[in-house]
Design an enzyme around this catalytic site. Structure first.
Site, PDB file in Angstrom:
ATOM      1  N   ASP A  26       0.858  -1.176   0.000  1.00  0.00           N
ATOM      2  CA  ASP A  26       0.000   0.000   0.000  1.00  0.00           C
ATOM      3  C   ASP A  26       0.902   1.237   0.000  1.00  0.00           C
ATOM      4  OD1 ASP A  26      -2.513   1.374   0.186  1.00  0.00           O
ATOM      5  OD2 ASP A  26      -2.040   1.771   2.294  1.00  0.00           O
ATOM      6  N   ASP A  28      -0.334   5.096   0.769  1.00  0.00           N
ATOM      7  CA  ASP A  28      -0.672   6.054   1.826  1.00  0.00           C
ATOM      8  C   ASP A  28      -0.577   5.373   3.186  1.00  0.00           C
ATOM      9  OD1 ASP A  28      -1.408   8.443   0.299  1.00  0.00           O
ATOM     10  OD2 ASP A  28      -3.052   7.221  -0.460  1.00  0.00           O
TER      11      ASP A  28
END
Length: 346
Positions: A26, A28
């Site tokens: 991922d 963010d």
């Protein structure tokens, strides 16, 4: 131990970047926050890549194109090719393309990432609900300045019976100033206005996992994320292992309360966890031990005993997870862990 019955973080004698062929990362809250690299991210990823691990960046944020994301990562000292970036915009574009005719018009409520992904699938992005022959509405994160009028545009089309799709439903998104509303919050606005429900592509749902596998060819993937309800649940749904890092949305208290589908295989402070093995959590008397810490569930409280290495505070958290998840079984732990977490600074 199956994922459905996981009651403890797993151990690994091998470093994770050697035990798995591909990290599905991922962005963010894991690699960056608010446009700045998270501490230790760049050198950890460089070392993992040098050690033979393939890196793929899998994000529910549909705002930017893969080219823009790759360029940004390069500016942060993380050299990346656009093909190494997989977005929920790409996943939702594929989902739409499987249900409408080639060349169909799609109303876009969001940013450039959605438009590029739709064109890649042979679809035509448009801006108005009044377009003749409109085949779908797609909604993705459009940044903090997305006008309210765009939500109204989506509502007009959906009320007319146009199928509605959403890239993802993350309620929040981390930034430099803190946690802000994500695409899920915007989707709720349209849902309330229309009474409709969108088809959703992003993590934790299968279309995103399928898109990731198709684009990376990973055989032994490790999902790396900061969110229980997207990254970790997505790994659970895809039946692959996961590493939770504590650099984003999820804090230690939330992890202890995790129900089975939100329990990661491994937990570590940050991306340096890719470069090490993971200590084993073992049963110890009435509790569970990891490192120098022993966690015990007693009288409605999670206790942490011992004098573990202060730098090994995550060991204490791993032990607490074992005690909490075992006590909770298939539910969510309701024990008070405040004092225990304070002991290890979490």
């Amino acid at each position: 131990m199956t994922r459905q019955s996981r009651t403890s973080p797993a151990g690994s004698e091998r470093s994770l970047h050697q035990a798995y062929d591909t990290a599905l990362l991922d962005l963010d809250g894991v690699v960056y926050a608010g446009g700045e690299a998270i501490a230790y991210a760049a050198p950890s990823l460089a070392a993992a890549r040098a050690g033979g691990m393939h890196l793929a960046y899998v994000t529910n944020n549909a705002l930017r194109t893969p080219d823009a994301v790759a360029e940004h990562l390069g500016e942060l000292g993380i050299p990346t090719e656009a093909g190494e970036v997989i977005t929920s915009a790409q996943a939702v574009a594929r989902l739409i393309s499987e249900q409408v005719e080639p060349g169909s018009k799609v109303l876009v409520i969001g940013g450039e990432g959605l438009r590029v992904a739709l064109r890649e699938r042979g679809l035509v992005p448009v801006e108005s609900a009044d377009e003749a022959g409109l085949a779908a509405v797609v909604q993705g994160y459009g940044g903090p300045d997305l006008p309210w009028s765009r939500f109204a545009e989506a509502s007009y089309a959906i009320h007319r019976g146009v199928p509605w799709f959403a890239s993802n439903t993350d309620l929040t998104i981390p930034g430099a100033r803190g946690i802000g509303p994500g695409n899920g919050a915007a989707v709720e606005v349209v849902r309330i206005a229309t009474g409709a429900q969108p088809q959703v592509a992003g993590k934790p749902l299968p279309p995103m996992h399928r898109e990731t596998v198709l684009r990376t060819g990973a055989e032994r993937p490790l999902v790396v994320g900061d969110r229980l309800d997207t990254d970790i649940e997505g790994a659970f749904n895809g039946e692959v292992d996961s590493l939770l890092v504590l650099t984003g949305v999820t804090d230690a208290a939330q992890l202890l309360r995790a129900e089975p589908r939100h329990r990661p295989t491994y937990v570590d402070r940050d991306l340096r966890g890719l470069l090490t093995g993971q200590p084993e959590v073992v049963a110890a008397g009435e509790g569970f031990r990891c490192g120098g810490w022993t966690a015990v569930a007693a009288a409605g409280v999670l206790e942490l005993r011992g004098e573990g290495d202060p730098d090994g505070s995550v060991d204490g958290l791993r032990a607490l997870c074992a005690a909490a998840w075992t006590q909770a079984g298939d539910g969510s732990c309701g024990l008070d862990a405040g004092k225990a977490l304070a002991r290890i600074g979490l």
